[in-house]
Write an enzyme that holds these catalytic residues in place. Structure first.
Site, short mmCIF file in Angstrom:
data_model
loop_
_atom_site.label_atom_id
_atom_site.label_comp_id
_atom_site.label_asym_id
_atom_site.label_seq_id
_atom_site.Cartn_x
_atom_site.Cartn_y
_atom_site.Cartn_z
N SER A 259 0.82 -1.21 0.00
CA SER A 259 0.00 0.00 0.00
C SER A 259 0.86 1.27 0.00
O SER A 259 1.71 1.42 -0.86
CB SER A 259 -0.95 -0.05 1.19
N HIS A 401 -7.56 -5.76 0.07
CA HIS A 401 -6.36 -4.98 0.36
C HIS A 401 -5.60 -5.51 1.58
O HIS A 401 -6.05 -5.33 2.71
CB HIS A 401 -6.81 -3.55 0.61
C1 GCU Z 1 -5.47 4.55 1.89
C2 GCU Z 1 -4.95 5.36 0.73
C3 GCU Z 1 -4.13 4.53 -0.23
C4 GCU Z 1 -3.08 3.75 0.51
C5 GCU Z 1 -3.70 2.98 1.64
C6 GCU Z 1 -2.73 2.24 2.58
O1 GCU Z 1 -6.43 3.64 1.44
O2 GCU Z 1 -6.06 5.98 0.11
O3 GCU Z 1 -3.52 5.36 -1.20
O4 GCU Z 1 -2.36 2.94 -0.36
O5 GCU Z 1 -4.40 3.87 2.49
O6 GCU Z 1 -1.59 2.64 2.71
O7 GCU Z 1 -3.19 1.28 3.21
#
Ligand code: GCU
Length: 420
Positions: A259, A401
């Site tokens: 992420s 995710h």
């Molecule tokens: C949020 C953000 C993303 C990021 C994520 C994370 O969802 O919008 O851009 O990648 O956090 O780091 O878990």
């Protein structure tokens, strides 16, 4: 799912601030043109690996520095290291655990702690996976020997920023399969990102940026480092230490991240060619996903949710993605000829799995200049069908995710091809 709900609530709250809602409909995407990685800004075609390395690559890196992440300074002249402790009987005697302080200043007031596990069964220096963690070094394992990181959060009413005990030991253990990596002959190292720059909008007062402010400067200029670039800079400083550690094969270090840390991993390998491999997991907007597709998270959304991540210039492209002089396939191309792996999760639409795959597709011409294959296909694979024939690897796994054992197993198989 939880992220989507949180994202949706946030967006409702900010509805008045920005017109753009995330789009998840391929048929509603505007047509877009990607900048050609093999065309110089003056229109000249890039025809050789030499020309790429000497002319085009620096041009693209500069564009990302100026418009997206911001430029970071050179490593501090007082950068120095200390092995704080070492335990040869960690992970059921399979590994040596080490904690190393990387001091950014001579007075040792500002530093990060690198936690390392090195397989005991080794003949000589070993390859390594290295990346940031979210919840503190002590969160990556239940190992009681890990020093608790001080978690740096936006101060509450008590005005206190650094806190311990916020996250439990092992809270993020599912994201760090240390035993599996050790069993496969890899060392693994991690840093809590808050040691470098806390992950909230503090006006750039509490991270490493102030160490470099010129007289009278109170925040980075519009083309200078935001928080992601600061994290990347910190990881690059750690590489200076790895170069001195005889147990680590510093020419076989893969920088990996999930992420926001995936965005960071890619940018780290872009600015520091000493990293031999980059691995992006669900990195999405500002990471592996193509920005100009405008699918899922967009420039204006990420800049509003996390105003501190990118450089101030990036805000000029809020709802104006078409004006960006770069796109993320060129970030992938900056890895060439080094191997790069991109991982997506099918339900993580926010991060745009297809856009992440397409970045790999459009980076391939640069690998070809080096006589290497990239993904070797333009067709997105089915879920759980990794591609790893060439120097660009990709998978989209079942689920949402996260970074899990399945992801890591693919990273190991990919790394084995180059490091073993
Ligand atoms: C949020 C953000 C993303 C990021 C994520 C994370 O969802 O919008 O851009 O990648 O956090 O780091 O878990």
């Amino acid at each position: 799912m939880k992220r989507l709900i949180v994202g949706a609530i946030f967006l409702l709250g900010y509805g008045t601030l920005h017109a753009q809602k995330p789009n998840y409909d391929e048929s509603k995407m505007p047509p877009y043109t990607l900048p050609d990685p093999l065309k110089m800004e003056n229109g000249q075609a890039v025809t050789s690996a030499k020309m790429w390395k000497e002319k085009r690559r620096p041009e693209i890196q500069k564009l990302f520095e100026t418009h997206v992440y911001g430029k970071a300074p050179a490593h501090p002249k007082d950068l120095h290291f200390k092995v704080l402790n070492e335990d040869k009987y960690a992970v059921g005697n399979m590994a040596t655990r080490k904690e190393v302080a990387v001091y950014f200043t001579k007075d040792e007031k500002q530093f990060m702690t690198v936690l390392m596990y090195i397989p005991n069964k080794r003949k000589g220096a070993v390859p390594m996976f290295f990346g940031l963690n979210f919840k503190g070094n002590h969160s990556v394992s239940e190992d009681p020997g890990i020093t608790q990181s001080v978690i740096r959060m936006k101060p509450g009413p008590d005005g206190v920023e650094g806190r311990t005990g916020v996250f439990k030991r092992g809270a993020e253990a599912s994201r760090w399969p240390i035993e599996m990596l050790i069993a496969n002959g890899y060392a693994v190292a991690t840093v809590y990102r808050g040691d470098i720059d806390p992950d909230y909008d503090d006006g750039y007062q509490n991270g490493v940026q102030p160490l470099f402010y010129k007289e009278g400067q109170t925040r980075p200029a519009a083309d200078e480092w935001g928080t992601l670039a600061a994290w990347a800079w910190g990881l690059s400083c750690a590489m200076d230490y790895f170069k001195t550690d005889p147990d680590i094969d510093s020419e076989k270090v893969a920088v990996v991240g999930h992420s926001r840390h995936g965005k960071t991993a890619l940018w780290t390998a872009a600015i520091d060619p000493r990293f031999a491999m980059a691995i992006s997991n669900d990195s999405g907007c500002g990471g592996a996903a193509l920005t100009k597709r405008i699918y899922g998270e967009t420039v204006s959304i990420v800049n509003k949710l996390f105003p501190h991540w990118f450089c101030d210039n990036f805000k000029k492209y809020n709802d104006k993605e078409e004006l960006l002089p770069v796109d993320q396939h060129q970030l992938i191309a900056l890895m060439a000829p080094r191997p790069v792996y991109i991982a997506s999760a099918i339900d993580d639409k926010w991060a745009d799995p297809k856009g992440e795959f397409l970045s790999g597709v459009h980076a391939e011409p640069v690998y070809k200049l080096f006589g290497l294959d990239g993904l070797n296909t333009t067709k997105m694979p089915a879920v759980d069908q990794p591609i790893r024939e060439g120097s660009i690897g990709y998978h989209v796994r079942t689920g949402d995710h996260d970074i899990n054992l399945y992801d890591w197993q693919q990273f190991v198989k990919f790394a084995d091809q180059f490091f073993k």
